[in-house]
Design a protein around this motif. Structure first.
Motif, PDB file in Angstrom:
ATOM      1  N   ARG A   1     -11.064 -11.038   1.117  1.00 36.64           N
ATOM      2  CA  ARG A   1     -11.494 -10.067   0.095  1.00 36.64           C
ATOM      3  C   ARG A   1     -10.293  -9.334  -0.481  1.00 36.64           C
ATOM      4  O   ARG A   1     -10.243  -9.068  -1.683  1.00 36.64           O
ATOM      5  N   LEU A   2      -9.318  -9.014   0.351  1.00 34.32           N
ATOM      6  CA  LEU A   2      -8.107  -8.338  -0.114  1.00 34.32           C
ATOM      7  C   LEU A   2      -7.271  -9.279  -0.974  1.00 34.32           C
ATOM      8  O   LEU A   2      -6.722  -8.864  -2.000  1.00 34.32           O
ATOM      9  N   GLN A   3      -7.219 -10.531  -0.597  1.00 38.10           N
ATOM     10  CA  GLN A   3      -6.511 -11.523  -1.416  1.00 38.10           C
ATOM     11  C   GLN A   3      -7.148 -11.621  -2.801  1.00 38.10           C
ATOM     12  O   GLN A   3      -6.456 -11.615  -3.820  1.00 38.10           O
ATOM     13  N   ALA A   4      -8.468 -11.701  -2.836  1.00 35.43           N
ATOM     14  CA  ALA A   4      -9.186 -11.813  -4.110  1.00 35.43           C
ATOM     15  C   ALA A   4      -9.024 -10.546  -4.947  1.00 35.43           C
ATOM     16  O   ALA A   4      -8.870 -10.621  -6.174  1.00 35.43           O
ATOM     17  N   ALA A   5      -9.057  -9.391  -4.293  1.00 37.94           N
ATOM     18  CA  ALA A   5      -8.889  -8.122  -5.012  1.00 37.94           C
ATOM     19  C   ALA A   5      -7.496  -8.037  -5.624  1.00 37.94           C
ATOM     20  O   ALA A   5      -7.333  -7.585  -6.765  1.00 37.94           O
ATOM     21  N   GLY A   6      -6.489  -8.473  -4.891  1.00 37.31           N
ATOM     22  CA  GLY A   6      -5.125  -8.476  -5.420  1.00 37.31           C
ATOM     23  C   GLY A   6      -4.977  -9.422  -6.597  1.00 37.31           C
ATOM     24  O   GLY A   6      -4.324  -9.101  -7.593  1.00 37.31           O
TER      25      GLY A   6
ATOM     26  N   PRO B   1     -10.445  -3.230  -8.071  1.00 37.17           N
ATOM     27  CA  PRO B   1     -10.774  -4.179  -7.003  1.00 37.17           C
ATOM     28  C   PRO B   1     -10.103  -3.842  -5.663  1.00 37.17           C
ATOM     29  O   PRO B   1     -10.637  -4.136  -4.605  1.00 37.17           O
ATOM     30  N   LEU B   2      -8.926  -3.209  -5.721  1.00 33.60           N
ATOM     31  CA  LEU B   2      -8.185  -2.893  -4.500  1.00 33.60           C
ATOM     32  C   LEU B   2      -8.545  -1.531  -3.915  1.00 33.60           C
ATOM     33  O   LEU B   2      -8.337  -1.296  -2.728  1.00 33.60           O
ATOM     34  N   ASN B   3      -9.052  -0.644  -4.760  1.00 38.52           N
ATOM     35  CA  ASN B   3      -9.314   0.728  -4.297  1.00 38.52           C
ATOM     36  C   ASN B   3     -10.234   0.785  -3.094  1.00 38.52           C
ATOM     37  O   ASN B   3     -10.011   1.565  -2.167  1.00 38.52           O
ATOM     38  N   ALA B   4     -11.265  -0.006  -3.067  1.00 39.77           N
ATOM     39  CA  ALA B   4     -12.223   0.029  -1.962  1.00 39.77           C
ATOM     40  C   ALA B   4     -11.596  -0.442  -0.656  1.00 39.77           C
ATOM     41  O   ALA B   4     -11.955   0.052   0.416  1.00 39.77           O
ATOM     42  N   LEU B   5     -10.649  -1.343  -0.731  1.00 36.87           N
ATOM     43  CA  LEU B   5     -10.052  -1.903   0.471  1.00 36.87           C
ATOM     44  C   LEU B   5      -8.814  -1.136   0.934  1.00 36.87           C
ATOM     45  O   LEU B   5      -8.503  -1.122   2.121  1.00 36.87           O
ATOM     46  N   CYS B   6      -8.119  -0.532   0.009  1.00 40.55           N
ATOM     47  CA  CYS B   6      -6.853   0.150   0.346  1.00 40.55           C
ATOM     48  C   CYS B   6      -6.972   1.673   0.255  1.00 40.55           C
ATOM     49  O   CYS B   6      -5.954   2.356   0.256  1.00 40.55           O
TER      50      CYS B   6
END
Length: 165
Positions: free
Chosen positions: A114-119, A159-164
């Motif tokens: 998911r982090l790869q896709a968000a990046g 896309p990254l805010n939720a994970l980071c």
């Protein structure tokens, strides 16, 4: 995914093996439900934190390089130096693409898909902005940076805010 398939396959083999070895079953045995094993989703917390912390450094470095070139473009636009503004715009677009490449590289190293896709999504948003005139057209004065840049940045990195976060 392989573990789940393996667990189901092994479960099927074990169930069929026990069914063949014991022909006499009691009603209680027949009513017993089959159990399936599920594997817990991998915990990417530590890796995600590491990747996001590294990403924060890239974010700062990329923002500074891009901001410098964007500032030049705006300065040239304000003083009506059209040719220099166009050159600065190209340099700003190149810095934005470099920044996107850094984001892509940092998140591609993540274990969490998911982090790869968000990046990848964030980097794609940045490249799209760099390739488009509409993004740069928003910045004619320094006040336009305050007015528009934060919204653009938030859009890119949603896309990254939720994970980071």
């Amino acid at each position: 995914m392989r573990r789940a398939i393996l667990a189901v396959t092994l479960g099927g083999v074990l169930l069929s093996g026990t069914a063949c070895s014991n022909d006499t079953k009691t009603p209680a045995d027949a009513a017993a439900p089959a159990t399936t094993t599920t594997t817990a989703a991998p915990d990417y917390t530590a890796d995600t934190k590491k990747v996001c912390d590294g990403f924060e450094k890239d974010l700062q470095k990329g923002a500074e390089a891009f901001g410098k070139e964007l500032g030049k473009m705006i300065g040239y636009r304000e003083t009506k130096q059209t040719r220099n503004a166009a050159t600065a715009k190209k340099a700003a677009a190149a810095e934005l693409k470099n920044w996107a490449s850094d984001v892509r590289s940092a998140t591609r190293a993540a274990m969490d898909p998911r982090l790869q896709a968000a990046g990848e999504s964030a980097a794609g948003n940045m490249v799209k902005a760099a390739d488009g005139d509409a993004f740069f057209a928003k910045f004619k004065t320094e006040k336009d940076v305050d007015k528009h840049f934060e919204a653009e940045l938030n859009g890119w990195f949603t896309p990254l805010n939720a994970l980071c976060a």
